[in-house]
Design a protein around this motif. Structure first.
Motif, PDB file in Angstrom:
ATOM      1  N   ALA A  67       6.172  -3.772 -21.553  1.00 39.03           N
ATOM      2  CA  ALA A  67       6.416  -2.559 -22.342  1.00 39.03           C
ATOM      3  C   ALA A  67       6.039  -2.726 -23.813  1.00 39.03           C
ATOM      4  CB  ALA A  67       7.882  -2.146 -22.227  1.00 39.03           C
ATOM      5  N   VAL A  68       6.162  -3.945 -24.338  1.00 34.44           N
ATOM      6  CA  VAL A  68       5.808  -4.163 -25.748  1.00 34.44           C
ATOM      7  C   VAL A  68       4.383  -4.674 -25.910  1.00 34.44           C
ATOM      8  CG1 VAL A  68       8.194  -4.459 -26.524  1.00 34.44           C
ATOM      9  CG2 VAL A  68       6.867  -6.472 -25.831  1.00 34.44           C
ATOM     10  N   GLY A  69       3.625  -4.721 -24.813  1.00 35.19           N
ATOM     11  CA  GLY A  69       2.209  -5.055 -24.892  1.00 35.19           C
ATOM     12  C   GLY A  69       1.876  -6.533 -24.839  1.00 35.19           C
ATOM     13  N   THR A  70       2.832  -7.375 -24.515  1.00 33.33           N
ATOM     14  CA  THR A  70       2.559  -8.805 -24.380  1.00 33.33           C
ATOM     15  C   THR A  70       1.979  -9.055 -22.995  1.00 33.33           C
ATOM     16  OG1 THR A  70       4.398  -9.335 -25.853  1.00 33.33           O
ATOM     17  CG2 THR A  70       3.578 -11.123 -24.457  1.00 33.33           C
ATOM     18  N   PRO A  71       0.885  -9.804 -22.893  1.00 34.68           N
ATOM     19  CA  PRO A  71       0.326 -10.104 -21.573  1.00 34.68           C
ATOM     20  C   PRO A  71       1.343 -10.818 -20.686  1.00 34.68           C
ATOM     21  CG  PRO A  71      -1.211 -10.747 -23.303  1.00 34.68           C
ATOM     22  CD  PRO A  71       0.086 -10.398 -23.975  1.00 34.68           C
ATOM     23  N   VAL A  72       1.413 -10.403 -19.427  1.00 32.52           N
ATOM     24  CA  VAL A  72       2.365 -10.968 -18.473  1.00 32.52           C
ATOM     25  C   VAL A  72       1.611 -11.499 -17.258  1.00 32.52           C
ATOM     26  CG1 VAL A  72       4.333 -10.503 -16.957  1.00 32.52           C
ATOM     27  CG2 VAL A  72       4.164  -9.343 -19.173  1.00 32.52           C
ATOM     28  N   ILE A  73       1.852 -12.768 -16.966  1.00 29.59           N
ATOM     29  CA  ILE A  73       1.366 -13.352 -15.722  1.00 29.59           C
ATOM     30  C   ILE A  73       2.531 -13.234 -14.746  1.00 29.59           C
ATOM     31  CG2 ILE A  73       0.542 -15.432 -14.558  1.00 29.59           C
ATOM     32  CD1 ILE A  73      -0.542 -16.329 -17.355  1.00 29.59           C
ATOM     33  N   GLY A  74       2.450 -12.255 -13.871  1.00 29.42           N
ATOM     34  CA  GLY A  74       3.508 -12.015 -12.891  1.00 29.42           C
ATOM     35  C   GLY A  74       3.330 -12.905 -11.682  1.00 29.42           C
ATOM     36  N   LEU A  75       4.428 -13.439 -11.188  1.00 26.17           N
ATOM     37  CA  LEU A  75       4.422 -14.304 -10.008  1.00 26.17           C
ATOM     38  C   LEU A  75       5.073 -13.539  -8.856  1.00 26.17           C
ATOM     39  CD1 LEU A  75       5.620 -17.584 -11.788  1.00 26.17           C
ATOM     40  CD2 LEU A  75       3.261 -16.805 -11.392  1.00 26.17           C
ATOM     41  N   TYR A  76       4.242 -13.115  -7.905  1.00 21.97           N
ATOM     42  CA  TYR A  76       4.713 -12.219  -6.847  1.00 21.97           C
ATOM     43  C   TYR A  76       4.354 -12.725  -5.459  1.00 21.97           C
ATOM     44  CZ  TYR A  76       6.056  -8.687 -10.177  1.00 21.97           C
ATOM     45  OH  TYR A  76       6.697  -8.020 -11.185  1.00 21.97           O
ATOM     46  N   ALA A  77       5.387 -12.834  -4.621  1.00 18.52           N
ATOM     47  CA  ALA A  77       5.186 -13.144  -3.204  1.00 18.52           C
ATOM     48  C   ALA A  77       6.181 -12.383  -2.342  1.00 18.52           C
ATOM     49  CB  ALA A  77       5.298 -14.644  -2.945  1.00 18.52           C
ATOM     50  N   THR A  78       7.352 -12.078  -2.877  1.00 16.39           N
ATOM     51  CA  THR A  78       8.373 -11.427  -2.053  1.00 16.39           C
ATOM     52  C   THR A  78       8.486  -9.934  -2.301  1.00 16.39           C
ATOM     53  OG1 THR A  78      10.164 -11.929  -3.609  1.00 16.39           O
ATOM     54  CG2 THR A  78       9.705 -13.563  -1.895  1.00 16.39           C
ATOM     55  N   SER A  79       7.804  -9.445  -3.308  1.00 16.64           N
ATOM     56  CA  SER A  79       7.778  -8.004  -3.564  1.00 16.64           C
ATOM     57  C   SER A  79       6.353  -7.600  -3.916  1.00 16.64           C
ATOM     58  CB  SER A  79       8.761  -7.615  -4.672  1.00 16.64           C
ATOM     59  OG  SER A  79       8.517  -8.345  -5.842  1.00 16.64           O
ATOM     60  N   ASN A  80       6.054  -6.345  -3.713  1.00 23.46           N
ATOM     61  CA  ASN A  80       4.707  -5.828  -3.904  1.00 23.46           C
ATOM     62  C   ASN A  80       4.460  -5.545  -5.388  1.00 23.46           C
ATOM     63  OD1 ASN A  80       2.296  -4.445  -3.889  1.00 23.46           O
ATOM     64  ND2 ASN A  80       2.863  -3.071  -2.226  1.00 23.46           N
ATOM     65  N   PRO A  81       3.548  -6.292  -6.039  1.00 23.28           N
ATOM     66  CA  PRO A  81       3.300  -6.055  -7.455  1.00 23.28           C
ATOM     67  C   PRO A  81       2.668  -4.692  -7.735  1.00 23.28           C
ATOM     68  CG  PRO A  81       1.704  -7.613  -6.605  1.00 23.28           C
ATOM     69  CD  PRO A  81       2.710  -7.367  -5.512  1.00 23.28           C
ATOM     70  N   ALA A  82       2.091  -4.056  -6.723  1.00 26.77           N
ATOM     71  CA  ALA A  82       1.584  -2.695  -6.920  1.00 26.77           C
ATOM     72  C   ALA A  82       2.747  -1.737  -7.165  1.00 26.77           C
ATOM     73  CB  ALA A  82       0.771  -2.243  -5.713  1.00 26.77           C
ATOM     74  N   ARG A  83       3.920  -2.111  -6.682  1.00 24.21           N
ATOM     75  CA  ARG A  83       5.127  -1.291  -6.849  1.00 24.21           C
ATOM     76  C   ARG A  83       5.984  -1.772  -8.008  1.00 24.21           C
ATOM     77  NH1 ARG A  83      10.493  -1.682  -4.843  1.00 24.21           N
ATOM     78  NH2 ARG A  83      11.462   0.358  -4.689  1.00 24.21           N
ATOM     79  N   THR A  84       6.171  -3.091  -8.126  1.00 16.50           N
ATOM     80  CA  THR A  84       7.136  -3.621  -9.091  1.00 16.50           C
ATOM     81  C   THR A  84       6.529  -4.562 -10.122  1.00 16.50           C
ATOM     82  OG1 THR A  84       7.689  -5.522  -7.704  1.00 16.50           O
ATOM     83  CG2 THR A  84       8.982  -3.512  -7.366  1.00 16.50           C
ATOM     84  N   GLY A  85       5.218  -4.654 -10.156  1.00 15.87           N
ATOM     85  CA  GLY A  85       4.576  -5.600 -11.071  1.00 15.87           C
ATOM     86  C   GLY A  85       4.398  -5.061 -12.474  1.00 15.87           C
ATOM     87  N   PRO A  86       3.988  -5.933 -13.400  1.00 16.98           N
ATOM     88  CA  PRO A  86       3.713  -5.512 -14.769  1.00 16.98           C
ATOM     89  C   PRO A  86       2.435  -4.669 -14.792  1.00 16.98           C
ATOM     90  CG  PRO A  86       3.204  -7.841 -14.488  1.00 16.98           C
ATOM     91  CD  PRO A  86       3.787  -7.360 -13.200  1.00 16.98           C
ATOM     92  N   TYR A  87       2.602  -3.370 -14.830  1.00 15.23           N
ATOM     93  CA  TYR A  87       1.492  -2.447 -14.594  1.00 15.23           C
ATOM     94  C   TYR A  87       0.346  -2.561 -15.595  1.00 15.23           C
ATOM     95  CZ  TYR A  87       3.848   0.353 -18.149  1.00 15.23           C
ATOM     96  OH  TYR A  87       4.427   0.763 -19.312  1.00 15.23           O
ATOM     97  N   LEU A  88       0.587  -3.060 -16.782  1.00  7.83           N
ATOM     98  CA  LEU A  88      -0.502  -3.225 -17.748  1.00  7.83           C
ATOM     99  C   LEU A  88      -1.285  -4.511 -17.518  1.00  7.83           C
ATOM    100  CD1 LEU A  88       1.266  -2.110 -21.055  1.00  7.83           C
ATOM    101  CD2 LEU A  88      -0.333  -0.784 -19.646  1.00  7.83           C
ATOM    102  N   ASN A  89      -0.776  -5.388 -16.668  1.00  2.00           N
ATOM    103  CA  ASN A  89      -1.371  -6.705 -16.483  1.00  2.00           C
ATOM    104  C   ASN A  89      -1.594  -7.050 -15.018  1.00  2.00           C
ATOM    105  OD1 ASN A  89       0.610  -8.155 -19.172  1.00  2.00           O
ATOM    106  ND2 ASN A  89      -1.034  -6.735 -19.238  1.00  2.00           N
ATOM    107  N   ARG A  90      -1.946  -6.074 -14.241  1.00  3.11           N
ATOM    108  CA  ARG A  90      -2.141  -6.344 -12.806  1.00  3.11           C
ATOM    109  C   ARG A  90      -3.215  -7.390 -12.551  1.00  3.11           C
ATOM    110  NH1 ARG A  90      -1.023  -0.668  -9.709  1.00  3.11           N
ATOM    111  NH2 ARG A  90       1.042  -0.443 -10.596  1.00  3.11           N
ATOM    112  N   GLU A  91      -4.219  -7.440 -13.426  1.00  2.00           N
ATOM    113  CA  GLU A  91      -5.305  -8.408 -13.240  1.00  2.00           C
ATOM    114  C   GLU A  91      -4.839  -9.845 -13.484  1.00  2.00           C
ATOM    115  OE1 GLU A  91      -5.152  -7.841 -17.569  1.00  2.00           O
ATOM    116  OE2 GLU A  91      -4.925  -6.481 -15.884  1.00  2.00           O
ATOM    117  N   LEU A  92      -3.703 -10.030 -14.140  1.00  2.00           N
ATOM    118  CA  LEU A  92      -3.173 -11.367 -14.395  1.00  2.00           C
ATOM    119  C   LEU A  92      -2.154 -11.814 -13.348  1.00  2.00           C
ATOM    120  CD1 LEU A  92      -2.563 -11.151 -18.262  1.00  2.00           C
ATOM    121  CD2 LEU A  92      -4.467 -12.272 -17.057  1.00  2.00           C
TER     122      LEU A  92
END
Length: 189
Positions: free
Chosen positions: A111-136
């Motif tokens: 939300a504050v624009g900091t790049p986020v490397i999300g670690l996702y295996a148990t939930s769908n990042p398309a639904r709950t991921g950092p939407y500005l940083n999906r490529e990371l």
């Protein structure tokens, strides 16, 4: 912001890691402490970047952070359980990059624009991921879903979770370091 400026050197970039998700039954979103420790050491050795650990005051989170610290060669600044929500936001806002599983601080950083490397295996990042940083995002949800249910993402309901405690182990250290390089490469020592 002033309190955080007094705690964290402002003259160098830093990585913020919020290693834990909320404590709930069958909530297997936390990556392993060994991999977090290796990321911290890699960031310090390769890029000269310090790490700040963030998180809540629960016993699980403070123990997790202590275990990570114990495995690192380069000690992170451990702020787990030591910030209020506004102070946490200041830490995340000033970070060069944040690494976190599916957890509130990942969304705050996003939300504050900091790049986020999300670690996702148990939930769908398309639904709950950092939407500005999906490529990371390190996304192993499709593989975890296939292993647990034998189904593809488009064959399950939108909010379907993987309830396998081993699922986060699908996230490889090399993949996470590759994402880190994309953000911190300009800081290379």
């Amino acid at each position: 912001r002033q309190k955080i400026a007094d705690l964290i050197p402002q003259d160098r970039p830093y990585l913020a890691i919020n290693p834990c998700s909320s404590v709930r039954a069958r909530n297997y979103r936390n990556w392993n402490v060994e991999s977090y420790a290796k990321v911290i050491d890699y960031a310090a050795e390769k890029f000269g970047i310090m790490t700040v650990l963030t998180g809540g005051p629960s016993t699980m989170e403070t123990n997790y952070a202590a275990a990570i610290e114990q495995l690192t060669k380069v000690k992170p600044l451990n702020l787990v359980g030591k910030t209020n929500l506004k102070e946490l936001l200041a830490v995340l806002e000033q970070a060069t990059v944040v690494i976190a599983p599916d957890t509130g601080p990942a969304h705050l950083a996003n939300a504050v624009g900091t790049p986020v490397i999300g670690l996702y295996a148990t939930s769908n990042p398309a639904r709950t991921g950092p939407y500005l940083n999906r490529e990371l995002t390190c996304n192993k949800y499709p593989e975890a879903l296939k292993a647990e249910l034998g189904k593809d993402v488009d064959e399950v309901t939108w909010g379907k979770r993987v309830r396998n405690p081993e699922a986060m182990e699908l996230i490889q250290l090399a993949e996470t370091l590759e994402q880190l390089k994309k953000i911190t490469g300009k800081c290379e020592a």
